[in-house]
Design a protein around this motif. Structure first.
Motif, short mmCIF file in Angstrom:
data_model
loop_
_atom_site.label_atom_id
_atom_site.label_comp_id
_atom_site.label_asym_id
_atom_site.label_seq_id
_atom_site.Cartn_x
_atom_site.Cartn_y
_atom_site.Cartn_z
N ALA A 471 0.81 -1.22 0.00
CA ALA A 471 0.00 0.00 0.00
C ALA A 471 0.85 1.27 0.00
N SER A 474 1.38 2.63 -3.50
CA SER A 474 0.24 2.87 -4.38
C SER A 474 -0.23 4.31 -4.26
N GLY A 488 -4.11 0.53 -0.19
CA GLY A 488 -3.71 1.43 -1.26
C GLY A 488 -4.75 1.57 -2.35
#
Length: 499
Positions: A471, A474, A488
């Motif tokens: 995450a 992202s 994310g």
């Protein structure tokens, strides 16, 4: 009549399909998102002669806890770490195996912590004073390394740079001169009054050779930043290229050619009228050294629409010009020059002025990209095996493009089983330059997708498989009630039924 009847039937089918779609409008968030490869960075450096390794716990704190760098009146959390490696013990010899092992350990630490590097190598950060012509009394010998040593080091570094490119946001050219800033140099053409007063063609050729070696050492999807716009001009067109040379054109943007991969770092941003020589013509064998502030600024403004820009402030003497509006034009300069990142630690006096005047928070949010989703048109019901249209209206409210590639993936998450199915869209988020954009995609459902109810989500993960599921790497949209920070993902807040 038969053909007319078929036409009516088709119209009815289209109308029915349209009735199954849903428009969702989204609200913009004012949150300062900790998105990858952008924003303020914290600096770190070490000498090869007394190597100080990175500490994972400290790096995690840089990301997860407020940091007040130096004498800052403000706090930051960062996704970028500047790391400068001073190769002071290798000016006349190859890099040692033990140093390369330590360098790999630093890459591993940054990856564990969820950060990325702004990376630079140099041979000295020390200024020698004395009785020399230079106006700042920075005197030779400067302490960088000869050309054959530098090129050998780049060849040694190439395997590590390739292996760890997933956590290198960008590599700075470095290597030449004090601080790796390509000016006060013993071996690559001294343009100061200590030397020839300009850079001769032979030295420009050697500089171009070094830059080519760095571009070759990095993967084709990564950029290398140079210290001044003229360095790119000489690389594009050769040593005799004038400062009026044309910037890169849109057709070459992000095509992974060498020209498309050369960006800029300005280590004296807003420090003077020409940023302490950043926008200066250092000459060539056939032309003298001279001022070129306006023409080189125009080159940067155009070229950086498609390349990465960052740096640091270095002097508050240019106040109030380097302040917030209306007294200064700091934000306007960042927007025109497409800045993706700045140093949070230096110069604190300049950054503190932004804080006290009230524009620092806005700068923190808008450095680099900032994607806001305004509207999405999606289906509410889709038959198995069929395709559907997805339409997105979004804006990039940041100063710049994404400079590294990444996919856009539509996620269908079963509301009962929570199992996820992912569809890579054709959209290229690097093309989402500052301004408004429309994405229209015809999405084909995965074969074997079970019937059921599915939540729709968007994810812009890192392109590197090694960190694509994390995450921290992202991109989150700047919208309310959308961000899943643990995954994310960006929740499009729509449920579709697959029949």
């Amino acid at each position: 009549m038969l053909r007319s009847g078929l036409s009516i039937a088709l119209l009815l089918l289209v109308a029915a399909a349209g009735a199954q779609s849903r428009t969702v409008n989204y609200r913009e968030s004012s949150e300062d998102l900790l998105n990858p490869e952008r924003g303020f960075y914290l600096p770190s450096g070490t000498k090869s002669s007394s190597f100080q390794p990175l500490d994972v716990a400290q790096l995690k704190n840089y990301r997860n806890k407020d940091q007040k760098p130096g004498r800052a009146s403000y706090a930051v959390r960062v996704s970028l770490l500047y790391r400068g490696y001073e190769l002071d013990s290798f000016r006349d010899r190859p890099l040692s195996d033990s140093f390369l092992v330590l360098l790999q350990q630093d890459f591993d630490a940054v990856r564990t912590a969820g950060l990325k590097f702004v990376l630079r190598f140099m041979y000295t950060n020390k200024q020698n004073s004395g009785n020399c012509p230079d106006q700042f009394q920075i005197c030779p010998p400067y302490g960088d390394a000869p050309r054959h040593v530098v090129l050998g080091h780049i060849r040694q570094l190439k395997p590590l740079l390739q292996k760890n490119a997933d956590v290198i946001a960008v590599l700075q050219e470095g290597f030449i001169g004090i601080w790796g800033e390509n000016y006060f140099t013993d071996y690559f053409g001294d343009a100061s009054t200590n030397g020839t007063g300009k850079i001769l063609d032979s030295s420009w050729n050697h500089r171009n050779e070094l830059l080519s070696a760095l571009l070759d050492a990095m993967p084709k999807d990564r950029m290398v930043q140079v210290r001044t716009p003229q360095i790119k001009q000489k690389f594009m067109y050769g040593p005799s290229a004038p400062v009026e040379s044309a910037p890169m054109q849109a057709a070459a943007a992000f095509d992974q050619s060498d020209i498309s991969r050369v960006g800029f770092h300005n280590d004296c941003f807003l420090a003077s009228d020409d940023d302490y020589g950043t926008y200066y013509d250092n000459g060539s064998s056939g032309s003298p050294r001279k001022a070129a502030n306006e023409v080189l600024r125009k080159f940067i403004e155009a070229d950086t629409k498609y390349t990465v820009v960052g740096g640091e402030t270095c002097d508050d003497a240019f106040s109030p010009a380097n302040d917030c509006a209306p007294g200064g034009y700091a934000e306007d300069e960042m927007r025109r020059m497409h800045y993706s990142y700045l140093n949070a630690s230096y110069n604190n006096s300049v950054n503190n002025d932004w804080d006290s005047a009230g524009c620092l928070y806005q700068i923190r949010r808008e450095l680099g990209y900032r994607f806001v989703l305004d509207k999405a048109v999606m289906p509410s019901v889709v038959k198995k095996g069929q395709s559907f249209k997805l339409s997105l209206s979004l804006r990039n409210k940041g100063y710049a493009n994404l400079y590294n590639p990444r996919p856009v993936i539509l996620v269908l998450r079963n509301t009962t089983t929570k199992k996820e199915y992912k569809i890579t869209l054709k959209a290229n988020p690097q093309a989402w330059s500052p301004g408004a954009h429309k994405v229209d995609e015809l999405v084909s459902l995965p074969s074997g997708l079970p019937s059921g109810r599915y939540a729709l989500l968007l994810v812009l993960p890192d392109a590197a498989e090694s960190i694509s599921s994390r995450a921290e790497y992202s991109v989150l949209f700047a919208n309310e009630k959308m961000n899943e920070k643990l995954t994310g993902y960006n929740d499009l807040r729509n449920i579709i039924r697959i029949n």
